[in-house]
Design a protein around this motif. Sequence first.
Motif, PDB file in Angstrom:
ATOM      1  N   CYS A 227      51.318  49.054  39.250  1.00 46.30           N
ATOM      2  CA  CYS A 227      50.999  48.008  40.222  1.00 46.30           C
ATOM      3  C   CYS A 227      49.695  47.329  39.845  1.00 46.30           C
ATOM      4  O   CYS A 227      48.842  47.900  39.178  1.00 46.30           O
ATOM      5  N   SER A 228      49.554  46.110  40.299  1.00 45.88           N
ATOM      6  CA  SER A 228      48.341  45.370  40.002  1.00 45.88           C
ATOM      7  C   SER A 228      48.103  44.387  41.135  1.00 45.88           C
ATOM      8  O   SER A 228      48.896  44.283  42.056  1.00 45.88           O
ATOM      9  N   GLY A 229      47.007  43.684  41.050  1.00 44.38           N
ATOM     10  CA  GLY A 229      46.724  42.685  42.063  1.00 44.38           C
ATOM     11  C   GLY A 229      46.360  43.321  43.385  1.00 44.38           C
ATOM     12  O   GLY A 229      45.898  44.454  43.441  1.00 44.38           O
ATOM     13  N   ASP A 240      40.575  44.030  38.378  1.00 43.92           N
ATOM     14  CA  ASP A 240      40.856  42.601  38.443  1.00 43.92           C
ATOM     15  C   ASP A 240      40.625  42.069  37.041  1.00 43.92           C
ATOM     16  O   ASP A 240      39.535  42.220  36.487  1.00 43.92           O
ATOM     17  N   GLU A 321      45.150  37.055  35.643  1.00 39.44           N
ATOM     18  CA  GLU A 321      45.259  37.572  37.001  1.00 39.44           C
ATOM     19  C   GLU A 321      45.913  36.508  37.871  1.00 39.44           C
ATOM     20  O   GLU A 321      45.271  35.541  38.275  1.00 39.44           O
ATOM     21  N   GLY A 325      49.015  39.599  40.938  1.00 39.68           N
ATOM     22  CA  GLY A 325      48.534  40.678  40.101  1.00 39.68           C
ATOM     23  C   GLY A 325      48.466  40.255  38.652  1.00 39.68           C
ATOM     24  O   GLY A 325      48.280  39.096  38.338  1.00 39.68           O
ATOM     25  N   ASP A 326      48.667  41.252  37.813  1.00 41.83           N
ATOM     26  CA  ASP A 326      48.492  41.079  36.380  1.00 41.83           C
ATOM     27  C   ASP A 326      49.776  40.473  35.806  1.00 41.83           C
ATOM     28  O   ASP A 326      50.786  41.137  35.682  1.00 41.83           O
ATOM     29  N   THR A 347      54.909  40.281  37.743  1.00 47.93           N
ATOM     30  CA  THR A 347      54.126  41.141  38.629  1.00 47.93           C
ATOM     31  C   THR A 347      54.922  41.604  39.829  1.00 47.93           C
ATOM     32  O   THR A 347      54.917  42.777  40.187  1.00 47.93           O
ATOM     33  N   ASN A 351      55.551  45.371  41.034  1.00 51.88           N
ATOM     34  CA  ASN A 351      55.049  45.806  42.332  1.00 51.88           C
ATOM     35  C   ASN A 351      56.185  46.228  43.254  1.00 51.88           C
ATOM     36  O   ASN A 351      56.033  47.134  44.065  1.00 51.88           O
TER      37      ASN A 351
END
Lengths: 383, 350, 158
Positions: A227-229, A240, A321, A325-326, A347, A351
């Motif tokens: 996961c990102s963001g 980030d 970004e 997210g990424d 992303t 996610n």
Amino acid sequence: MAEKKTFEMEYSKVDTERMRLNVGPQHPSTHGVLRLEVELDGEIVTEVVPHMGYLHRCFEKHCEAMTYPQCIPYIDRLDYISSMNNEWPYVMGVEKLMGIEVPERVEYIRVIMAELNRIANHQIAVATFGLDAGAFTPFLYYFRDREEILAILEKASGGRLLYNYFWVGGLAADVHPTFKQECLDVIKHIRATNAEVTNLLIYNKIFIDRTANVGILPADVAINFGCSGPVLRGSGFPLDLRRAEPYSIYDRFDFNVVVGKGEVGTLGDCWDRNIVRMGEMEESCKIIEQAIAQMPDTGDVQEKLPKKIRIPKSEILSRAESPKGDLGFYIVGNGTDKPERLRCRATSFINLSVLPEISKGYMIADLILILGSIDIVLGEVDR
Amino acid sequence: METNIFIQLLGNNWIAYTAIAVLPLGFLLLYALVAILAELKVSAWMQDRLGPMRTGPWGILQPLAEVVKLLQKEDITPDLANKVLYNLAPYMMFTGAYAAVAVIPFSQQFVPSNINLGLFYIFAVSAIATIGVVMGGWASNNKYSLLGAMRSVAQIISYEIPAAMAILATAVLASSLNLNEINTVQDGGIFNWFIFGGPGPWFKVFVLPFTFGLCLIYMIASLAETNRTPFDIPEGESELVAGYHTEYGGMKFAMFFLGEYVNMFIVSAIMATIFFGGWQSPFGSSIMSGPVWGLFWFLAKVGTVVFFQIWLRWTLPRLRVDQLMDLGWKYLLPMSFICFFAIALWKMLI
Amino acid sequence: MQTEKIFDTLTKKFGNDVTPILEAAPSEPFILVKADKIYDVCLFLRDNSELDFDYMMCLTGVHQKPDLGVVYHLYSIKHKHKIVLKTFVSIDAPNVPTVERIWRSADWHEREAWDMYGINFEGHHNLIRILCPYDWEGFPLRKDYVTPEEYHGMRVPY
């Protein structure tokens, strides 16, 4: 005695029946055509199986038949809420592979556009999250403001959602002379609405009851799921890309990486993910203000390019970004003007994969909120 | 005193009774149109937009246009639905809501049926609407409808009790179950209304917090009984699509819709009658008082309560089903018991 | 840690099973891993405290004629270094061990690679199509894929 025992045995076998429910593909709050196959024990979710692909448009296959600039409009259509941010990693990757440096003015305009688009995306995310919780009014407040952002983006690019504005080596067109003032005006309105929604929705007792301690995602699980963001930062992990690996000119700006703190519940719950988005809107406003102050007034917005954009046999995973997210594009060139392979590290797709993990054991109303707090766009999930 | 103007004018015959029965029906249909328009416009103004503007001046014909649209829709019965129950449910719901109108005192001179068990009657018949919801949810053969119906039953059962406690407390204060009688007791200005403890000496201020609390409890419980936000979980749009009426369309949906708005009217009317003096003038029985003024005051009070319900709907998010049960059983019920006990004690001492 | 040092560590540990390939910029250097060793290499990369690759950025299927390949982009949040792994398998027997037990994010990535390229990730708990319909035939992103003219008897207008 023996009879009684058999009766007890029989009685203990009585079990409630589990119900399988299809949430979607047409459902008010799946944010698109996502189908969740949910197993319910009464109201409690025991299993979630996401089925997607209803919006699959063969993006990657399609791009293999397109020249590099022709891919950009298709990239717009991945995450159609924040198209500017989508285009960026792609054009950045192509520029790196071609060895082009873009003019400074272009970098500033790109930052401002991307941050404006980030605000617009977070406004939708928070607004629809409130809508999932049953609060309709903040939704319209945000849409009123988002309209002003879209007006700025439209003035520059000609499109309201799908801009095709970041081109390889520069921009499609220069911005309007009143651009700076318009941005400053819209920031004022964004801040006013954010303050209002913070009072009306975010710290509302019912809203806190609904979202705090729901859908808890610990940071290590989030990292393992990729996961990102805001989903990762909501778990308290400050990753980030603008700060971790500053691309473009993000090292020139002063901004905070907003993380969830578990202020009203457990760290990593839906409320935290939502408050990260609220905080990021403010940080984006700060970045825009600084960028406007530093931005040169005149200058070229398009670097000299060869007539046909060809990429030698090389490859890159170019990341930036995005609001969700990424976002990464894995671009493989083969010496022609068409990519050999273009993979989008979507992303929302990654996610979303955490949803079955974090929604077990909650109620069906919570499932909807967890899905809303992840903030997916089906255009990007299905590609 | 005869409390019904039609029986006074037309005599005790079938014409008078027909008029008594038909007049509230016409009134309710008109009220529903106004309420829908109010919902559209109030929500629009709260959300910084204009609302419907195209149908008629300022869009005032919009509810009518929507009714016409619903009338034109095809009448669909799902193939696997239980046909009898499915088709009966919307009318059941409306009937339950409409039957409750029979005992509501619109004015000194117009109580459709001035029976002595008015409060009990209202509670009995308004539960019929629940049966309509369950019938509709079950018979639709749709999982969303079923979940919505189950939630609705749980919710209405839970909130009927605090609401009943609140109402019974006023019955204690008025020493009557007759709604018109309860109204008559609250004579003499705004401070003699039951929200302010009813008529009594100055030391009724000790009972005032309890009556005020009961009014709030009844307000909350009535929101839950009419499935309005923040308690609209039986039809919670974002999770259950439309809850128990997911499968309904056209005129049958319109009946559900109408039933919901009539229910809103009923709970507001009960609230206005037992807590806000019903048709009593806020300035005492000498100023702006009389049968016509009574009707005006009654409708004004009901309208205020309905507006309050609309206001809340566009302000608050929705509760979750277990939080709703928590609120009902753990907070409202003990509080209503305490208030009821205090009021009963006060009534015994005085 | 520098890319060269990571490569050194890996070659020391796995010997001939890994081949580092340093390409000129802007391409990233990558390390070629034999397909049957990919699980061990990945587990080592994640669990070695000096390497600590805890974040899988991307898993991509590729078709570089004649072979099918899988590209792993790994990132270490703690040490802020990254690495690219590649493995190639023949198109007739495209078997690669799954890494979904190492990084859960690989689950859907691998399903997508199966969906698009037909790479069989051995040991994956639920290797079914993810973006295409469940009854789709063929693997669309292979270079030799021919677009079908019909789907369930319906002509595809193209």
